[in-house]
Design a protein around this motif. Structure first.
Motif, PDB file in Angstrom:
ATOM      1  N   ASP A   6       0.850  -1.191   0.000  1.00 18.25           N
ATOM      2  CA  ASP A   6       0.000   0.000   0.000  1.00 18.25           C
ATOM      3  C   ASP A   6       0.887   1.243   0.000  1.00 18.25           C
ATOM      4  O   ASP A   6       1.155   1.822   1.054  1.00 18.25           O
ATOM      5  CB  ASP A   6      -0.878  -0.058   1.261  1.00 18.25           C
ATOM      6  CG  ASP A   6      -2.047   0.922   1.220  1.00 18.25           C
ATOM      7  OD1 ASP A   6      -2.549   1.210   0.130  1.00 18.25           O
ATOM      8  OD2 ASP A   6      -2.468   1.395   2.310  1.00 18.25           O
ATOM      9  N   THR A  26      -1.545  -1.160  -4.084  1.00 21.35           N
ATOM     10  CA  THR A  26      -2.689  -0.239  -3.988  1.00 21.35           C
ATOM     11  C   THR A  26      -2.156   1.165  -3.750  1.00 21.35           C
ATOM     12  O   THR A  26      -1.184   1.355  -3.030  1.00 21.35           O
ATOM     13  CB  THR A  26      -3.660  -0.618  -2.841  1.00 21.35           C
ATOM     14  OG1 THR A  26      -2.922  -0.760  -1.620  1.00 21.35           O
ATOM     15  CG2 THR A  26      -4.411  -1.901  -3.143  1.00 21.35           C
ATOM     16  N   THR A  27      -2.809   2.127  -4.400  1.00 20.97           N
ATOM     17  CA  THR A  27      -2.495   3.532  -4.143  1.00 20.97           C
ATOM     18  C   THR A  27      -3.812   4.230  -3.829  1.00 20.97           C
ATOM     19  O   THR A  27      -4.889   3.654  -4.014  1.00 20.97           O
ATOM     20  CB  THR A  27      -1.849   4.218  -5.368  1.00 20.97           C
ATOM     21  OG1 THR A  27      -2.834   4.342  -6.413  1.00 20.97           O
ATOM     22  CG2 THR A  27      -0.654   3.438  -5.888  1.00 20.97           C
ATOM     23  N   ASN A  28      -3.719   5.431  -3.342  1.00 18.26           N
ATOM     24  CA  ASN A  28      -4.902   6.285  -3.177  1.00 18.26           C
ATOM     25  C   ASN A  28      -4.433   7.724  -3.378  1.00 18.26           C
ATOM     26  O   ASN A  28      -3.211   7.966  -3.460  1.00 18.26           O
ATOM     27  CB  ASN A  28      -5.579   6.039  -1.813  1.00 18.26           C
ATOM     28  CG  ASN A  28      -4.681   6.387  -0.633  1.00 18.26           C
ATOM     29  OD1 ASN A  28      -3.946   7.374  -0.671  1.00 18.26           O
ATOM     30  ND2 ASN A  28      -4.721   5.585   0.422  1.00 18.26           N
ATOM     31  N   LEU A  31      -1.659   8.848  -1.046  1.00 18.07           N
ATOM     32  CA  LEU A  31      -0.342   8.227  -1.294  1.00 18.07           C
ATOM     33  C   LEU A  31       0.313   8.816  -2.541  1.00 18.07           C
ATOM     34  O   LEU A  31       1.537   8.997  -2.583  1.00 18.07           O
ATOM     35  CB  LEU A  31      -0.493   6.705  -1.439  1.00 18.07           C
ATOM     36  CG  LEU A  31      -0.905   5.955  -0.158  1.00 18.07           C
ATOM     37  CD1 LEU A  31      -1.249   4.493  -0.463  1.00 18.07           C
ATOM     38  CD2 LEU A  31       0.196   6.027   0.899  1.00 18.07           C
ATOM     39  N   LYS A  83      -9.946   2.109  -8.841  1.00 18.76           N
ATOM     40  CA  LYS A  83     -10.489   2.172  -7.487  1.00 18.76           C
ATOM     41  C   LYS A  83     -11.595   3.222  -7.443  1.00 18.76           C
ATOM     42  O   LYS A  83     -11.382   4.367  -7.890  1.00 18.76           O
ATOM     43  CB  LYS A  83      -9.357   2.598  -6.554  1.00 18.76           C
ATOM     44  CG  LYS A  83      -9.291   1.880  -5.236  1.00 18.76           C
ATOM     45  CD  LYS A  83      -8.019   2.343  -4.540  1.00 18.76           C
ATOM     46  CE  LYS A  83      -7.882   1.751  -3.178  1.00 18.76           C
ATOM     47  NZ  LYS A  83      -6.794   2.378  -2.427  1.00 18.76           N
ATOM     48  N   PHE A 129     -11.572  -1.164   5.512  1.00 20.33           N
ATOM     49  CA  PHE A 129     -10.464  -0.477   6.191  1.00 20.33           C
ATOM     50  C   PHE A 129     -10.441  -0.862   7.679  1.00 20.33           C
ATOM     51  O   PHE A 129     -11.130  -0.239   8.496  1.00 20.33           O
ATOM     52  CB  PHE A 129     -10.648   1.043   6.068  1.00 20.33           C
ATOM     53  CG  PHE A 129     -10.184   1.634   4.751  1.00 20.33           C
ATOM     54  CD1 PHE A 129     -10.281   0.927   3.557  1.00 20.33           C
ATOM     55  CD2 PHE A 129      -9.651   2.921   4.708  1.00 20.33           C
ATOM     56  CE1 PHE A 129      -9.859   1.480   2.358  1.00 20.33           C
ATOM     57  CE2 PHE A 129      -9.225   3.489   3.519  1.00 20.33           C
ATOM     58  CZ  PHE A 129      -9.322   2.770   2.339  1.00 20.33           C
ATOM     59  N   ARG A 132      -8.763   1.982  10.331  1.00 18.77           N
ATOM     60  CA  ARG A 132      -9.571   3.187  10.609  1.00 18.77           C
ATOM     61  C   ARG A 132     -10.762   2.857  11.501  1.00 18.77           C
ATOM     62  O   ARG A 132     -11.242   3.732  12.241  1.00 18.77           O
ATOM     63  CB  ARG A 132     -10.027   3.838   9.302  1.00 18.77           C
ATOM     64  CG  ARG A 132      -8.857   4.423   8.517  1.00 18.77           C
ATOM     65  CD  ARG A 132      -9.292   5.325   7.402  1.00 18.77           C
ATOM     66  NE  ARG A 132      -8.177   5.581   6.499  1.00 18.77           N
ATOM     67  CZ  ARG A 132      -8.196   6.447   5.503  1.00 18.77           C
ATOM     68  NH1 ARG A 132      -9.289   7.149   5.262  1.00 18.77           N
ATOM     69  NH2 ARG A 132      -7.135   6.620   4.727  1.00 18.77           N
ATOM     70  N   ALA A 165      -7.623  -3.713   3.982  1.00 20.62           N
ATOM     71  CA  ALA A 165      -6.882  -2.448   3.828  1.00 20.62           C
ATOM     72  C   ALA A 165      -6.776  -1.723   5.167  1.00 20.62           C
ATOM     73  O   ALA A 165      -7.377  -2.140   6.153  1.00 20.62           O
ATOM     74  CB  ALA A 165      -7.584  -1.580   2.794  1.00 20.62           C
ATOM     75  N   SER A 166      -5.999  -0.656   5.156  1.00 22.75           N
ATOM     76  CA  SER A 166      -5.761   0.144   6.361  1.00 22.75           C
ATOM     77  C   SER A 166      -5.161  -0.723   7.468  1.00 22.75           C
ATOM     78  O   SER A 166      -5.572  -0.665   8.618  1.00 22.75           O
ATOM     79  CB  SER A 166      -7.084   0.796   6.809  1.00 22.75           C
ATOM     80  OG  SER A 166      -6.885   1.696   7.859  1.00 22.75           O
ATOM     81  N   ARG A 168      -2.373  -1.826  10.064  1.00 21.62           N
ATOM     82  CA  ARG A 168      -1.456  -1.031  10.896  1.00 21.62           C
ATOM     83  C   ARG A 168      -0.285  -1.844  11.456  1.00 21.62           C
ATOM     84  O   ARG A 168       0.720  -1.288  11.846  1.00 21.62           O
ATOM     85  CB  ARG A 168      -2.224  -0.441  12.086  1.00 21.62           C
ATOM     86  CG  ARG A 168      -3.396   0.435  11.726  1.00 21.62           C
ATOM     87  CD  ARG A 168      -2.959   1.874  11.568  1.00 21.62           C
ATOM     88  NE  ARG A 168      -4.103   2.755  11.549  1.00 21.62           N
ATOM     89  CZ  ARG A 168      -4.672   3.230  10.448  1.00 21.62           C
ATOM     90  NH1 ARG A 168      -4.191   2.877   9.260  1.00 21.62           N
ATOM     91  NH2 ARG A 168      -5.705   4.040  10.525  1.00 21.62           N
ATOM     92  N   THR A 185      -3.434  -5.627   1.844  1.00 23.05           N
ATOM     93  CA  THR A 185      -2.581  -4.565   1.310  1.00 23.05           C
ATOM     94  C   THR A 185      -1.893  -3.902   2.491  1.00 23.05           C
ATOM     95  O   THR A 185      -2.536  -3.404   3.412  1.00 23.05           O
ATOM     96  CB  THR A 185      -3.313  -3.578   0.384  1.00 23.05           C
ATOM     97  OG1 THR A 185      -2.313  -2.736  -0.215  1.00 23.05           O
ATOM     98  CG2 THR A 185      -4.376  -2.729   1.078  1.00 23.05           C
TER      99      THR A 185
HETATM  100  C1  E4P Z   1      -6.219   0.933   0.714  1.00 25.31           C
HETATM  101  O1  E4P Z   1      -6.228   0.689  -0.475  1.00 25.31           O
HETATM  102  C2  E4P Z   1      -5.866   2.246   1.273  1.00 25.31           C
HETATM  103  O2  E4P Z   1      -4.956   2.871   0.397  1.00 25.31           O
HETATM  104  C3  E4P Z   1      -5.176   2.166   2.598  1.00 25.31           C
HETATM  105  O3  E4P Z   1      -5.071   0.839   3.081  1.00 25.31           O
HETATM  106  C4  E4P Z   1      -5.639   3.162   3.609  1.00 25.31           C
HETATM  107  O4  E4P Z   1      -4.906   2.995   4.789  1.00 25.31           O
HETATM  108  P1  E4P Z   1      -4.815   4.110   5.921  1.00 25.31           P
HETATM  109  O5  E4P Z   1      -6.032   4.002   6.766  1.00 25.31           O
HETATM  110  O6  E4P Z   1      -3.581   3.737   6.691  1.00 25.31           O
HETATM  111  O7  E4P Z   1      -4.691   5.434   5.222  1.00 25.31           O
END
Ligand code: E4P
Length: 220
Positions: A6, A26-28, A31, A83, A129, A132, A165-166, A168, A185
């Motif tokens: 990620d 994965t990107t957003n 990122l 996405k 996520f 979060r 996702a997300s 930690r 991810t």
């Molecule tokens: C998933 O595709 C997101 O880019 C990512 O996992 C978000 O993670 P974060 O809550 O650490 O920003």
């Protein structure tokens, strides 16, 4: 379980891809902003490094523009997964893109009902996520359990992969694997932590010290 990283950091992706253990990226938008690079260049470069799915996120909020953006992103490389956010417009765009043969990753999922709709819309991936949710004292991994249970109840009609996702920390990855999630991810730092254990380091130090005492070498 598949491992995606990620990040939009090319150096990190190159380094991790060299292990042969990376299945995708994965990107957003956050990122991409952090990478400081041009969106199209960054995605194109990542797609050259990693043959697996590379998620690139739309930034429009209405279905029609999301669809145009999605088609533009999908044209960057054959391994782009578009996405879209889990909104009604995102679901509409997901349906249209999926029907056109584009892989769609539906992101920002925080409930089982949302995951059910994404599957119905033909998503290739659903991204719940976990971190979060944990951050606001809700059970992130509980959401993964619910989604996996629901999807498994419809093996003939739901092909959507659960992409956790997300993340930690390493325990998130381990718990997700125990639940049978398809993909995790993982931020680069957490991915590296998956391999480390203090007893491995200690044991290796002792083995190497004893080996040195023998004065032998395996390669002549
Ligand atoms: C998933 O595709 C997101 O880019 C990512 O996992 C978000 O993670 P974060 O809550 O650490 O920003």
């Amino acid at each position: 379980m598949k491992f995606f990283v990620d990040t939009a950091d090319l150096a990190e992706i190159e380094d991790l891809a060299a292990t042969g253990l990376l299945d995708g990226v994965t990107t957003n938008p956050s990122l991409i902003a952090k990478s400081g690079g041009d969106f199209f260049d960054v995605i194109r470069n990542i797609c050259d490094i990693v043959p697996g799915p590379v998620s690139a996120e739309v930034t429009a909020t209405d279905a029609e523009t999301m669809l145009s953006e999605g088609r533009t992103l999908a044209a960057i490389a054959p391994n782009v997964a578009v996405k879209v956010p889990l909104t009604w417009d995102g679901l509409k765009a997901c349906r249209a893109l999926s029907q056109g043969g584009t892989k769609v990753n539906v992101t920002l999922c925080f409930s089982p009902s949302q995951a059910l709709l994404a599957a119905k819309a033909g998503a290739a991936f659903i991204s719940p996520f976990v971190g979060r949710l944990d951050d606001i004292s809700q059970d992130g991994m509980g959401l993964i359990r619910e989604i996996v249970t629901i999807y498994r109840a419809y093996p003939d009609t739901i092909g959507t992969e659960v992409l956790v996702a997300s993340i930690r920390h390493p325990l998130h990855v381990v718990e997700a694997a125990k639940l049978g999630a398809d993909v995790a991810t993982v931020p680069p730092a957490v991915l590296r932590k998956l391999a480390s254990h203090p007893l491995t380091d200690k044991g290796l130090d002792a083995f190497l010290a004893d080996w040195q005492k023998t004065g032998q070498s395996i390669l002549s």
